[in-house]
Design a protein around this motif. Structure first.
Motif, PDB file in Angstrom:
ATOM      1  N   MET A   1      17.859  -7.401  -2.209  1.00 29.90           N
ATOM      2  CA  MET A   1      17.050  -6.197  -2.003  1.00 29.90           C
ATOM      3  C   MET A   1      15.618  -6.583  -1.683  1.00 29.90           C
ATOM      4  SD  MET A   1      16.220  -2.657  -3.671  1.00 29.90           S
ATOM      5  CE  MET A   1      15.332  -3.273  -4.993  1.00 29.90           C
ATOM      6  N   ASN A   2      15.032  -5.815  -0.904  1.00 33.70           N
ATOM      7  CA  ASN A   2      13.769  -6.279  -0.365  1.00 33.70           C
ATOM      8  C   ASN A   2      12.534  -5.711  -1.056  1.00 33.70           C
ATOM      9  OD1 ASN A   2      12.168  -7.664   1.273  1.00 33.70           O
ATOM     10  ND2 ASN A   2      12.563  -6.508   3.113  1.00 33.70           N
ATOM     11  N   THR A   4      10.180  -3.742  -4.244  1.00 36.23           N
ATOM     12  CA  THR A   4      10.031  -3.676  -5.707  1.00 36.23           C
ATOM     13  C   THR A   4       9.624  -2.264  -6.059  1.00 36.23           C
ATOM     14  OG1 THR A   4       7.683  -4.058  -5.910  1.00 36.23           O
ATOM     15  CG2 THR A   4       9.066  -5.972  -5.522  1.00 36.23           C
ATOM     16  N   ARG A   5       9.732  -1.937  -7.297  1.00 32.27           N
ATOM     17  CA  ARG A   5       9.396  -0.576  -7.716  1.00 32.27           C
ATOM     18  C   ARG A   5       8.073  -0.573  -8.470  1.00 32.27           C
ATOM     19  NH1 ARG A   5      13.561   3.035  -8.747  1.00 32.27           N
ATOM     20  NH2 ARG A   5      14.880   3.196  -6.907  1.00 32.27           N
ATOM     21  N   ILE A   6       7.273   0.389  -8.169  1.00 38.72           N
ATOM     22  CA  ILE A   6       6.081   0.594  -8.985  1.00 38.72           C
ATOM     23  C   ILE A   6       6.527   1.343 -10.227  1.00 38.72           C
ATOM     24  CG2 ILE A   6       3.898   1.792  -9.111  1.00 38.72           C
ATOM     25  CD1 ILE A   6       3.451   1.270  -6.253  1.00 38.72           C
ATOM     26  N   ARG A  12      -0.302   7.625 -11.562  1.00 40.02           N
ATOM     27  CA  ARG A  12      -0.514   6.567 -10.596  1.00 40.02           C
ATOM     28  C   ARG A  12       0.150   6.934  -9.273  1.00 40.02           C
ATOM     29  NH1 ARG A  12       1.212   1.535 -13.374  1.00 40.02           N
ATOM     30  NH2 ARG A  12      -0.738   1.434 -14.504  1.00 40.02           N
ATOM     31  N   LEU A  16      -1.576   7.512  -5.663  1.00 36.08           N
ATOM     32  CA  LEU A  16      -1.146   6.745  -4.497  1.00 36.08           C
ATOM     33  C   LEU A  16      -0.784   7.669  -3.342  1.00 36.08           C
ATOM     34  CD1 LEU A  16      -0.473   3.926  -3.431  1.00 36.08           C
ATOM     35  CD2 LEU A  16       1.878   4.344  -4.119  1.00 36.08           C
ATOM     36  N   LEU A  17      -0.039   8.731  -3.667  1.00 36.90           N
ATOM     37  CA  LEU A  17       0.381   9.647  -2.607  1.00 36.90           C
ATOM     38  C   LEU A  17      -0.821  10.352  -1.994  1.00 36.90           C
ATOM     39  CD1 LEU A  17       3.688  11.119  -4.000  1.00 36.90           C
ATOM     40  CD2 LEU A  17       3.362   9.510  -2.143  1.00 36.90           C
ATOM     41  N   ILE A  20      -2.427   7.980   0.306  1.00 36.13           N
ATOM     42  CA  ILE A  20      -1.648   7.849   1.535  1.00 36.13           C
ATOM     43  C   ILE A  20      -1.854   9.059   2.440  1.00 36.13           C
ATOM     44  CG2 ILE A  20       0.694   7.833   2.449  1.00 36.13           C
ATOM     45  CD1 ILE A  20       1.497   6.058   0.217  1.00 36.13           C
ATOM     46  N   ILE A 270      10.605  -6.453  11.941  1.00 37.23           N
ATOM     47  CA  ILE A 270      11.357  -6.087  10.745  1.00 37.23           C
ATOM     48  C   ILE A 270      12.540  -7.014  10.563  1.00 37.23           C
ATOM     49  CG2 ILE A 270      12.715  -4.288   9.651  1.00 37.23           C
ATOM     50  CD1 ILE A 270      11.112  -2.274  11.202  1.00 37.23           C
ATOM     51  N   MET A 273      11.356 -10.038   9.173  1.00 34.70           N
ATOM     52  CA  MET A 273      10.985  -9.935   7.764  1.00 34.70           C
ATOM     53  C   MET A 273      12.222  -9.997   6.880  1.00 34.70           C
ATOM     54  SD  MET A 273       7.833  -7.221   7.788  1.00 34.70           S
ATOM     55  CE  MET A 273       8.826  -5.794   7.959  1.00 34.70           C
ATOM     56  N   GLY A 276      13.698 -13.367   6.815  1.00 27.20           N
ATOM     57  CA  GLY A 276      12.925 -14.315   6.028  1.00 27.20           C
ATOM     58  C   GLY A 276      13.225 -14.230   4.547  1.00 27.20           C
ATOM     59  N   ALA A 277      13.477 -13.020   4.079  1.00 28.60           N
ATOM     60  CA  ALA A 277      13.685 -12.867   2.645  1.00 28.60           C
ATOM     61  C   ALA A 277      15.034 -13.413   2.226  1.00 28.60           C
ATOM     62  CB  ALA A 277      13.573 -11.394   2.260  1.00 28.60           C
ATOM     63  N   LYS A 279      16.899 -16.067   2.568  1.00 26.80           N
ATOM     64  CA  LYS A 279      16.892 -17.424   3.119  1.00 26.80           C
ATOM     65  C   LYS A 279      18.190 -18.122   2.806  1.00 26.80           C
ATOM     66  CE  LYS A 279      12.533 -18.895   4.577  1.00 26.80           C
ATOM     67  NZ  LYS A 279      11.462 -18.212   3.960  1.00 26.80           N
TER      68      LYS A 279
END
Lengths: 279, 417, 318
Positions: A1-2, A4-6, A12, A16-17, A20, A270, A273, A276-277, A279
């Motif tokens: 999985m690429n 992460t979760r905040i 918060r 953030l929203l 954005i 993409i 990307m 790359g993750a 590997k």
């Protein structure tokens, strides 16, 4: 999985929203405004700058294309920028690969010399460059402009690509060499594909900068048939009447190809990307 | 864009022993249709009269043109004829342009043109365009407010009071904007100064060879200008309004009482209303600018030579080029210019022969210029180097915008020479 | 393959540690090196080196058409020292080049994080945030002049609409607000580009490291500061350097909007060079060439300084 979760903290998230939302309005708002104006006439805009376009004046795009030699400018820009970016990617990639992977005398010095010329303001070097172009017989030619564009973007291209190439692990190359790959094959089949994200970055950057480049285009090209798009937009900006509506239309014509290049290459980005993750 | 037809060349090469000749011309005015047509029609007429000759014109905007010219001329390239303005003394100083004193029909050209393009005994340019600094007024608005503005210019305090009255009524007294030009904001100040000092002392002040900026007369003139500025003469967005927008601001929206502008005003204002022109019902008046107290020369004003053509000294076709320029130096061409462009020209022409809807305009213009004494060139044409740059920042922009006072102006200008 | 060992390599390391330890000449074949390097060097020599050399030459000679060049020595350099306009331009440009990269890269990092954390509509947001990058300076300049317009521009209209009419001002017309207004424009333009690059860098980080951090119970902020940022440090350095250089050369935007007004508040080194080269009624390029030479050294110093600032402490193992 690429991703992460905040951590799910409501405040918060809301902050953030909000950030954005504000940033999106700041970033995309002007573009939306121009898109709307490109479909309205200047009188309509003067009456109410922020109204929605109605009726939709698609004919303005047609008239910009046919009446103002926009088609010639467009194809010149496409041809010149495409050629320049392809050349840049290949020879810039080759040079960057060379700097990243090999050692040789004066390597540092050569790299430094190439990199340092990014800094010279083009306003001064343009005159010296012009004399050189005349001597080579490349003045007022599209090929000449292509070569000049390659030369001005070469340092940045090498800089970005070199730092990426250098991070490719050396084991890959050792293995390839043991397997009998030639140096050129190593470059073409290993370095380039792995560095696709960086290459996409340089392609996008070079395309944008060269597509919108103005100073060299105006000085080195005098035949109207060879002119590029930035000069085209400027024609609507005469001082008689600032034809706001037509400027917006001209802008939209200039933006669309760059958007397409971006969308195409960002897909590669993409893919790069995600590859790359895993590997 | 418009390119020359090569047909004549082909025929000429095939049938006659005469060799085909091509003249190249680079000019400003890419977006000024009337001027483009004037030059292009002169070119076509010349080609017809001289078979085997083609004239190839490339149209630019002014700034890219200057950049292209400078680079081309430095490399020994460049067109046969090109657009230039009188402040570009570097062409003469470096021997890049041809002396036209014995090549042009000077009887057909205004005598001041020879002064203005004169350099060390020769004359180097053929002035097509000339314009005076005028004060255009919205007659209806002035009448409504009961303000009387004489054609010869309001004097002293009367003008300041008029400005205050208009500002108090909620309207903008003087539309103006320096968003894209280095000279319109300075009109008010330099017209006051030229009236205060007289043409000779004014020119000496600008050149920095005699009259100083610290001179009490200069100070008095600046303070008079300041009183007008402080009375609320200019709009708040003065710094960003562009030249074209200032026109609209004046005659359409939001509407102002006055606009100090070059007499090229009609090239924008007389277009159709939906192309940025005056509304049909607009009552235009032309007066002279405000006269400071104790003015040495109340009838002084500025005439600026605008676009001119010069011949490249390194060209292979200098005689042919000069002939082409001569073909434009006739009274017919002069009147044609006036009618099409509604701005003065260096060609001797007869404005009274103009008929039609613009006759009234030319009469007003003539009335405003009756008995005028001229200084040639706006300051940015008479000054060079750091002094000119400082003038642009200080007197064109900061001073009328109310950002600095008279003392700072004097200090900065005195230091700039 | 395990975690790549050279993930921590700082960006400009060419002159320092060789990329792959000790090798014999078999691994640095002359012919291959020449083949790879030659095309770029040719283009460089032909189109970049000569004009630059000429610039150096011009700064110490008087070069005008129709006359042989004469040596004038260092008169221009001396004149430059007392040129107040030049120093104002230097101050403006350095301010711009210091503030803009900080803004552009930090905001971009936040945005990249947001996309990385998979907020909704990320595909759309990515495109929306990137569109400013695509516009040419000419049009950006016009667009923002409309936005900053005192009478009907978007900014003042919004301020008046929310009752903050007192804050409405001629943004580009006042010396105090002109430069910050332009900095806001370049930030608008380039943050999207930085965001895309940072996002790519983040996405190519190995997941094992991040999962390890999560296992260690790092908080959200801890993970950011101690894990993610250090790993993408080379990318961040690249972007800061690029942004720095770009601002040191900035010209088109200023020229289209303010041309250095008001009172040189937005005058940059490039605009002053342009004015000197094209508006000073002389063909002599000595003075603008001198500015170019001096500026070159200043920018170089800045770039080296930035690189040192960002440099990794540890060397890498191979």
């Amino acid at each position: 999985m690429n991703g992460t979760r905040i951590s799910p903290n409501g405040l918060r998230m809301a902050a953030l929203l909000l950030f954005i939302a504000i940033y999106t309005a700041y970033a995309a708002g002007p573009f939306v405004w121009v898109a709307m104006m490109s479909l309205r006439t200047t009188t309509e805009i003067a009456a109410d700058p922020y109204a929605l376009p109605w009726p939709l004046h698609f004919d303005k795009f047609v008239s910009a294309w046919t009446d103002s030699n926009y088609d010639a400018y467009f194809f010149n820009s496409v041809g010149i920028v495409l050629t320049a970016v392809v050349i840049l990617t290949v020879i810039g990639g080759m040079a960057a690969h060379c700097f990243a992977r090999y050692r040789f005398r004066f390597k540092g010095l050569i790299y430094f010399i190439i990199f340092s010329t990014i800094i010279f303001p083009p306003q001064v070097t343009v005159i010296g460059l012009f004399q050189i172009m005349v001597d080579y017989g490349l003045y007022n030619s599209r090929i000449g402009l292509v070569l000049v564009y390659v030369s001005i973007q070469l340092p940045i291209t090498i800089y970005i690509l070199e730092s990426f190439f250098a991070r490719i692990p050396g084991d890959l190359f050792d293995a390839a060499r043991i397997d009998g790959y030639s140096e050129w094959e190593i470059f073409w089949k290993i370095s380039l594909p792995v560095a696709l994200p960086a290459i996409s970055t340089t392609v996008i950057l070079n395309t944008i900068l060269l597509w919108n480049e103005f100073l060299y285009a105006v000085v080195l090209i005098t035949d109207d048939d060879k002119r590029t798009l930035p000069l085209g937009v400027l024609r609507f900006m005469g001082d008689q009447l600032e034809d706001v509506g037509m400027i917006a239309t001209g802008l939209m014509i200039a933006i669309v190809p760059v958007v397409l290049i971006y969308v195409f290459f960002s897909e590669r980005l993409i893919q790069g990307m995600t590859a790359g993750a895993v590997k | 864009m418009k390119k020359a037809i090569i047909l004549g060349t082909v025929l000429g090469a095939m049938s006659l022993p005469a060799t085909a000749q091509e003249l190249t011309l680079w000019s400003h005015w890419a977006d000024q249709q009337a001027k483009v047509e004037f030059v292009e029609s002169a070119a076509r007429a010349f080609e017809e009269a001289n078979p085997g000759v083609t004239i190839d014109i490339t149209w630019y905007q002014k700034e890219p043109l200057y950049a292209a010219l400078k680079t081309a001329l430095t490399a020994g390239q460049g067109p046969d004829i090109f657009y230039a303005e009188t402040d570009q003394t570097e062409y003469m100083a470096n021997g890049l342009v041809l002396d036209l004193s014995d090549k042009l029909n000077w009887d057909a050209i205004e005598p001041w043109a020879q002064d203005v393009w004169g350099w060390e005994g020769g004359v180097y340019g053929f002035p097509l365009e000339a314009w005076t600094v005028e004060t255009y007024v919205n007659q209806a608005m002035l009448d409504e407010m009961g303000i009387d503005m004489p054609v010869s210019g309001a004097e002293g305090q009367a003008f300041v009071e008029a400005v205050s009255k208009i500002a108090d009524a909620g309207a903008t007294p003087m539309a103006q904007g320096v968003g894209d030009r280095p000279y319109p904001g300075a009109f008010l100040t330099h017209e006051i100064l030229v009236k205060k000092l007289g043409a000779d002392d004014y020119e000496s002040l600008l050149r920095g060879d005699g009259v100083e900026w610290t001179d009490p007369r200069v100070r008095a003139g600046l303070e008079y200008a300041k009183s007008i500025i402080d009375a609320g003469a200019f709009p708040a967005s003065f710094s960003s309004i562009k030249l074209g927008e200032a026109h609209r601001y004046f005659h359409t929206q939001p509407g102002a009482a006055m606009l100090q502008m070059g007499s090229f005003y009609p090239s924008r204002a007389f277009a159709a209303p939906d192309e940025g022109g005056e509304p049909d019902s607009f009552e235009l008046g032309i007066v002279n600018g405000p006269i400071p107290p104790d003015a040495a020369c109340p009838t002084c004003k500025t005439i600026a030579v605008g676009g001119s053509f010069v011949v490249n000294a390194g060209s292979d076709n200098t005689d042919l080029a000069a002939q082409f320029l001569n073909s434009m130096a006739t009274p017919e061409m002069g009147n044609k210019w006036l009618e099409a462009n509604l701005v003065q020209t260096g060609i001797v022409a007869d404005p009274s022969a103009i008929e039609g809807e613009n006759a009234a305009y030319f009469q007003k213009l003539a009335a405003a210029n009756e008995g005028a004494e001229y200084t040639y060139g706006i300051p940015v044409q008479q000054m060079t180097g750091t002094a000119r740059e400082t003038f642009t920042q200080v007197i064109n922009q900061a001073f009328p915008a109310g950002l600095i006072g008279v003392d700072e102006v004097i200090d900065m200008m005195a230091e700039a020479y | 393959m395990a975690v790549p060992k050279d993930m921590n390599v700082p960006a400009i390391k060419v002159a320092k540690v060789p990329p792959s330890g000790e090798r014999d000449d078999h691994a640095n074949p002359r012919s291959a090196i020449a083949m790879f390097l030659l095309p770029a060097l040719l283009v460089y020599a032909a189109f970049t080196a000569l004009p630059v050399a000429r610039t150096l030459y011009n700064s110490t000679h008087l070069v005008v058409p129709n006359r042989p060049p004469e040596w004038v020595g260092f008169t221009h350099y001396i004149e430059l020292w007392t040129d107040t306009i030049f120093w104002k331009a230097v101050w403006n440009t350095l301010t711009w080049a210091a503030v803009a990269p900080i803004l552009e890269v930090s905001v971009a990092t936040l945005l990249a994080l947001a996309l990385y954390a998979k907020v909704p509509f990320s595909r759309f947001l990515r495109v929306a945030w990137f569109t400013p990058v695509l516009m040419s300076y000419v049009v950006v300049g016009i667009l923002w002049m409309w936005i900053y317009n005192y009478d009907w521009g978007a900014l003042n209209t919004m301020l008046r609409a929310v009752g903050l009419g007192d804050w409405a001002s001629p943004w580009l017309g006042h010396p105090d607000t002109a430069l910050p207004s332009l900095i806001a424009v370049t930030t608008w333009m380039w943050t999207g580009f930085n965001m895309v690059v940072i996002l790519a860098a983040m996405s190519s980080l190995p997941t094992e490291v991040l999962e390890a951090a999560e296992l260690d119970n790092c908080g959200w902020f801890g993970k950011l500061w101690f894990v993610i940022l250090p790993l993408i440090r080379p990318t961040l350095l690249n972007l800061v350097v690029l942004s720095f250089i770009g601002k040191m050369k900035i010209f088109d935007l200023v020229w289209v909007t303010t041309q250095g007004n008001p009172l040189w508040a937005t005058e940059t080194v490039s605009t002053y060079v342009y004015k000197r080269a094209f508006q000073w009624s002389t063909f002599d390029l000595g003075y603008p060439s001198t500015i170019a030479v001096i500026w070159f050294f200043i920018v170089m110093a800045g770039v080296l300084g930035l690189t040192l600032l960002f440099r990794q402490r540890e060397k890498l193992e191979y």
